[in-house]
Design a protein around this motif. Structure first.
Motif, short mmCIF file in Angstrom:
data_model
loop_
_atom_site.label_atom_id
_atom_site.label_comp_id
_atom_site.label_asym_id
_atom_site.label_seq_id
_atom_site.Cartn_x
_atom_site.Cartn_y
_atom_site.Cartn_z
N LEU A 26 13.45 58.03 79.42
CA LEU A 26 14.86 58.44 79.33
C LEU A 26 15.75 57.33 78.78
CD1 LEU A 26 15.24 60.51 82.62
CD2 LEU A 26 15.14 61.36 80.27
N VAL A 27 15.52 56.12 79.25
CA VAL A 27 16.28 54.97 78.72
C VAL A 27 16.00 54.81 77.23
CG1 VAL A 27 16.49 52.45 78.78
CG2 VAL A 27 16.49 53.76 80.90
N GLY A 28 14.74 54.95 76.85
CA GLY A 28 14.39 54.88 75.43
C GLY A 28 15.03 55.99 74.62
N VAL A 86 19.97 55.89 66.34
CA VAL A 86 19.78 56.85 65.25
C VAL A 86 21.11 57.51 64.89
CG1 VAL A 86 18.72 59.07 64.66
CG2 VAL A 86 17.33 57.29 65.71
N LEU A 87 21.82 57.98 65.90
CA LEU A 87 23.09 58.66 65.65
C LEU A 87 24.14 57.71 65.06
CD1 LEU A 87 23.28 60.95 68.80
CD2 LEU A 87 22.71 61.60 66.45
N LEU A 145 15.21 66.04 69.47
CA LEU A 145 15.94 64.83 69.84
C LEU A 145 16.13 63.90 68.64
CD1 LEU A 145 14.06 64.00 73.15
CD2 LEU A 145 16.25 65.16 72.91
N PRO A 146 17.19 63.07 68.65
CA PRO A 146 17.36 62.11 67.56
C PRO A 146 16.20 61.12 67.47
CG PRO A 146 19.34 62.20 68.92
CD PRO A 146 18.29 63.02 69.60
N SER A 147 15.64 60.78 68.63
CA SER A 147 14.48 59.90 68.68
C SER A 147 13.22 60.76 68.80
CB SER A 147 14.59 58.96 69.88
OG SER A 147 13.53 58.06 69.91
N PRO A 148 12.19 60.47 68.01
CA PRO A 148 10.98 61.29 68.06
C PRO A 148 10.28 61.21 69.42
CG PRO A 148 10.89 59.71 66.24
CD PRO A 148 12.10 59.40 67.04
N LEU A 149 9.58 62.27 69.77
CA LEU A 149 8.87 62.32 71.05
C LEU A 149 7.82 61.22 71.17
CD1 LEU A 149 8.42 66.16 71.57
CD2 LEU A 149 10.07 64.63 72.65
#
Length: 91
Positions: free
Chosen positions: A46-48, A56-57, A72-76
């Motif tokens: 979650l922190v990541g 990213v945003l 999500l903006p960050s890949p899984l």
């Protein structure tokens, strides 16, 4: 880490995600305090997600085309890496 980086760079991030999930599953299976460790792994993911997502945003971080899995903006697979990192710290 290597499986995630190579597979994401090659446009097949699901491979790295599967390797990471297998590692995390094996890690949790061998932990003495599974519930505590699972909370640590989830917190790290979650922190990541928040940290990487903000980068990213904000336009300070970009992932290769085809490296995303999910909305999500960050890949899984990146979230899996955060959890795997936390697994190295836990017990």
């Amino acid at each position: 880490w290597l499986a995630c980086a190579v597979s994401a760079g090659g446009g097949r991030p699901v491979i790295g995600l599967c390797v990471t999930l297998a590692f995390l599953t094996a890690h949790l299976a061998t932990c003495r305090r599974r519930a505590r460790e699972a909370r640590l792994l989830l917190a790290a993911a979650l922190v990541g997600a928040v940290g990487d997502g903000a980068l990213v945003l904000g336009g300070w971080l970009a992932f290769p085309a085809g490296a995303h899995l999910g909305p999500l903006p960050s890949p899984l697979w990146m979230l899996g890496l955060w959890a795997a990192f936390a697994a190295l710290l836990g017990g």
